[in-house]
Scaffold this motif. Structure first.
Motif, short mmCIF file in Angstrom:
data_model
loop_
_atom_site.label_atom_id
_atom_site.label_comp_id
_atom_site.label_asym_id
_atom_site.label_seq_id
_atom_site.Cartn_x
_atom_site.Cartn_y
_atom_site.Cartn_z
N UNK A 116 0.53 -1.46 0.16
CA UNK A 116 0.15 0.30 0.06
C UNK A 116 0.78 1.16 0.15
N UNK A 117 2.28 1.05 0.13
CA UNK A 117 3.04 2.35 0.11
C UNK A 117 3.10 2.93 -1.02
N UNK A 118 3.71 4.18 -1.59
CA UNK A 118 3.47 4.36 -3.01
C UNK A 118 5.94 3.50 -2.91
#
Length: 140
Positions: A116-118
């Protein structure tokens, strides 16, 4: 038998047979008048022996030593083979330790993945982590 037949029976390639001949693990074959290699039972037996050793990840030099024991047997034959195998086992144990350590590193790296992290935690960690240079070592 010709090289293709030997390769088929032994489950390897003609190139493998030529290579083992070239490095002296397999005795040179007799030649016909048309210069074809002709192999016999001793070649097949030796080739199977070499392939079995390679299946146990023995080096060419280890195989060469075992062949020397076979070719000139003496009273120390079993002791020499035993010592060689003990040395090979020690090398395998070292490799298992190295691979276990590598696996732990990869699991830690995988744990840096946050979908879910960029930014990619795996790629970031690979760019930043300090790696010890692997020292190439031979088990011979």
């Amino acid at each position: 038998m010709k090289i293709g037949e030997l390769a088929s029976i032994a489950g390897c390639t003609s190139e493998t047979i030529r290579f083992y001949e070239k490095i002296g693990l397999l005795p040179q074959a007799e030649r016909t008048q048309s210069n074809y290699r002709i192999y016999g039972k001793k070649h097949l037996e030796r080739l199977i022996f070499i392939r079995n050793c390679r299946a146990l990840e023995m080096s060419h030099e280890e195989i060469r030593m075992l062949i020397a024991i076979i070719d000139s047997p003496n009273q120390l034959e079993h002791q020499s083979a035993h010592l060689l195998l003990a040395s090979h086992l020690h090398h395998i144990d070292e490799r298992i330790d190295e691979l276990t350590s590598l696996r732990k590193q990869l699991v830690r790296l995988q744990n840096h993945c946050h979908p879910n992290n960029e930014s990619c935690g795996i790629l970031q960690e690979l760019a930043e982590m300090e790696v010890q240079a692997k020292v190439a070592k031979s088990h011979l």
